[in-house]
Enzyme design. Sequence first.
Site, short mmCIF file in Angstrom:
data_model
loop_
_atom_site.label_atom_id
_atom_site.label_comp_id
_atom_site.label_asym_id
_atom_site.label_seq_id
_atom_site.Cartn_x
_atom_site.Cartn_y
_atom_site.Cartn_z
N ASN A 44 1.00 -1.40 -0.16
CA ASN A 44 -0.07 0.12 -0.10
C ASN A 44 1.02 1.31 0.07
O ASN A 44 0.45 2.34 -0.67
CB ASN A 44 -0.91 -0.06 1.13
CG ASN A 44 -2.19 -1.00 1.12
OD1 ASN A 44 -2.30 -1.63 0.05
ND2 ASN A 44 -2.85 -1.19 2.32
N ARG A 358 -11.63 -5.04 -13.74
CA ARG A 358 -10.13 -5.64 -13.44
C ARG A 358 -10.40 -7.01 -13.68
O ARG A 358 -11.12 -8.03 -12.70
CB ARG A 358 -9.66 -5.62 -11.90
CG ARG A 358 -9.54 -4.23 -11.51
CD ARG A 358 -8.79 -4.12 -10.12
NE ARG A 358 -8.54 -2.80 -9.52
CZ ARG A 358 -7.64 -1.81 -9.76
NH1 ARG A 358 -6.60 -2.23 -10.69
NH2 ARG A 358 -7.60 -0.74 -9.27
N ARG A 388 -5.97 1.27 -12.65
CA ARG A 388 -4.51 1.07 -12.33
C ARG A 388 -3.89 0.09 -12.05
O ARG A 388 -4.44 -1.11 -11.10
CB ARG A 388 -4.31 2.20 -11.26
CG ARG A 388 -2.92 2.50 -10.95
CD ARG A 388 -2.61 3.42 -9.74
NE ARG A 388 -3.20 4.99 -10.23
CZ ARG A 388 -4.11 5.55 -9.24
NH1 ARG A 388 -4.72 5.06 -8.10
NH2 ARG A 388 -4.54 6.68 -9.75
N HIS A 418 -16.71 2.52 -14.03
CA HIS A 418 -16.24 1.66 -12.74
C HIS A 418 -17.57 0.67 -12.24
O HIS A 418 -17.58 -0.03 -11.30
CB HIS A 418 -15.82 2.60 -11.88
CG HIS A 418 -15.32 2.22 -10.40
ND1 HIS A 418 -16.15 2.06 -9.14
CD2 HIS A 418 -14.14 1.46 -10.19
CE1 HIS A 418 -15.46 1.35 -8.27
NE2 HIS A 418 -14.08 1.07 -8.85
N TYR A 450 -12.19 -10.36 -0.93
CA TYR A 450 -12.89 -8.84 -0.76
C TYR A 450 -14.36 -9.32 -0.35
O TYR A 450 -15.17 -10.01 -1.13
CB TYR A 450 -12.98 -8.33 -2.20
CG TYR A 450 -11.67 -7.48 -2.67
CD1 TYR A 450 -10.34 -8.10 -2.30
CD2 TYR A 450 -11.69 -6.39 -3.39
CE1 TYR A 450 -9.27 -7.44 -2.72
CE2 TYR A 450 -10.68 -5.73 -3.98
CZ TYR A 450 -9.41 -6.27 -3.35
OH TYR A 450 -8.29 -5.59 -3.67
N ARG A 551 -13.94 2.20 5.41
CA ARG A 551 -12.96 1.58 5.26
C ARG A 551 -11.43 2.36 5.36
O ARG A 551 -10.37 2.27 5.99
CB ARG A 551 -12.81 0.36 4.51
CG ARG A 551 -11.47 -0.45 4.70
CD ARG A 551 -11.37 -1.48 3.49
NE ARG A 551 -10.70 -0.55 2.49
CZ ARG A 551 -10.94 -0.78 1.09
NH1 ARG A 551 -11.95 -1.79 0.74
NH2 ARG A 551 -10.18 -0.28 0.02
N HIS A 579 -15.23 -4.42 1.32
CA HIS A 579 -15.46 -3.45 0.12
C HIS A 579 -16.69 -3.21 -0.59
O HIS A 579 -16.80 -2.53 -1.34
CB HIS A 579 -14.92 -4.66 -1.25
CG HIS A 579 -14.45 -3.90 -2.39
ND1 HIS A 579 -15.07 -4.53 -3.58
CD2 HIS A 579 -13.56 -3.08 -2.54
CE1 HIS A 579 -14.73 -3.57 -4.44
NE2 HIS A 579 -13.58 -2.66 -3.87
#
Length: 682
Positions: A44, A358, A388, A418, A450, A551, A579
């Site tokens: 991270n 993704r 990304r 998204h 997730y 979160r 998530h």
Amino acid sequence: MSAFTFLNRDISWLSFNERVLAEAGKPSVPLLERIRFLSIYSSNLDEFYRVRVPAMLALEKVQKEKWIYEQVTDIVNSQLHYFGTILTGAILPALEERGFHLVYNESIPSGLLPFVNNYFFTQVAGFIQLVRLEDKVEFFPENNQLYIAVVVLYDGVEKLFLVNIPVNNLSRFLKTKLSGTAYIVFLEDIIKSNLSHLFPSGSVEGAYNLKITRDAALDLQDEYAEDLAEKLEKQLSKRDEGLATRLLYEPGLPLRHLQQIIKTFHLEKASIVEGGRHHHLKDLAQIPFTGSDITYEAWPPYDSLRNVLSANTTLFKAICSRDIIIHVPYQSYDPVLRFFNEAAIDETVTEIYTTLYRVASDSRIAYALISAARNGKKVSVLVELKARFDEANNIRWAKRMKAEGVRIIYSNNALKVHAKIALVKREDKAFPYLGLLATGNLNETTARFYTDHILLTAHQSMLAEMEKLFLFLRKRKKPDPEDAINFKHLLVAQFNLPDRFSGLIERETKYARTGREASIIIKMNNLEEEGLITKLYEASNAGVKIQLMVRGICRLVPGIKGQSENIHITRIVDRYLEHGRVFIFQNDGNQEIYMGSADWMNRNIYRRIEVCFPLYDPSIREEIMSIIEWQLKDNVQAVAVNDSPENKSAESQGTVIRSQEAIYHFLEKKMLKDKPGSVVTG
């Protein structure tokens, strides 16, 4: 808006990453999981320096504000000190107790050298590159890769070299046994022990590990100049040539050589950080060790269709009779795969639309879409190229699907998609539409860790709106007033999402001001957008009870008199990554619940296509409320979010509740208790 206060987004994010680090520091967490939390923290932080620090440096240049960057640097340094304390004071001794010795901040034991040196010559040497640093050098250090700065003395003259550490070709760790102990050796230490063979005519005076982190942003100016996928592929090859944001180096590196490195690679504006001996510690998750009680207790996912499907019933038939909700990873992801697989072979299916943000590296969903196209169905897939660090994989799958007859719709530079949605059109008069709407990516890999919610529905009017959205997305343009779509059910960013959420908050505010009970419960990953935060502040001042679970980034400051006295915020970090996005409005007793892909970030609200959707099935609404209530009661893994970057443990009163464990067992009991039912939707 200026009358209210907001936290800095980067300092708030660092607070989240500190919470991840705190999990690594807990003795109650199994050893391998503690190591993984250290790895996650390190990964991270690397991304933070690749993405956020360049933005901070640019802001500092424009606004002449250094305090943010300086405060961030102080926070990171403090966290890294804690990281080292956890690793050396807890993790390494625990490994020793299990018969494993990680050679960390020490020389390789002499008894291991014959084996290690042989490994160097047979496996490592072929990947080694030596670069001498002179006034002009045609060499560009790879982004976020490891090197050794080696000082070599030739006839009394010092020369500086960079030696690569080939972690992309070899494991970061080598494991071997000596006298009953399993030793684990860093790859860079193996190279250091053989430097005399790399510089036989000189004298090695010092060797110091270092890493340069660069801006990972991609420069996509005009999507019409050429095909965006081709342009993006070219930009990916240049990602490692961005602005340097951090030089991390091993203590002891002489100042004159540090300055030479800074000058050679133009690092004057980068953050120069003295770290530990070993960098890139996200690789800690690769440490090769085994043992009992080193991981979490297994929680096998439940079959959410157990009480829905009989042996002769298809998933599509079941969806036509009732809405189905799936909670991953507590429940199996198989129904999602089955949704696409049935669409690929069902003779009544004529068209399939979906978004992929993704894509899994070996995506079963992509394979099903290819099969559907081969079977003569019209398949349209909107692939987000700008996800990304997943750009290359998304491009690879997009090209493969396109070659098989799938219509690929690339997002463009002006519009990022998204949303997590899929639509199936059928030759069925009663239920021509079947749909999937989710809070997380259509990715079977991330679904294992997730926490997300996936709705399978045959609600015809809602899915008709989804078709209108897909038809618009084919145009590959930003919405404008002429593109107005009358969304009654869906909340879609760029269309009606911010106004609808504002209206829902204002309605609760109105109820509170007229003396009626009013409350809002929201769970999301990030809360940044000042307009919606301001609406929550105003609702709090009117007496609305607001409970938030955020979160990550949270710019809202709770508990401030005259601003947020009625707002309470918690953050949950546990074995799974929280998530799902859930939005609950009391509505004077006629509760409304929405879920979807949208966090309340500027990018989600104003620069992306996001989709949130209502829950109409009473049993599903009740199920979601039970899950949310467990999370609100969490007094083990939850921490309170306040006006400081500290993570303060939630007050433990009454029964001890760890929400993820409670939810797992709640769904287990529900599966055993429930019987097949029928709820017609649409």
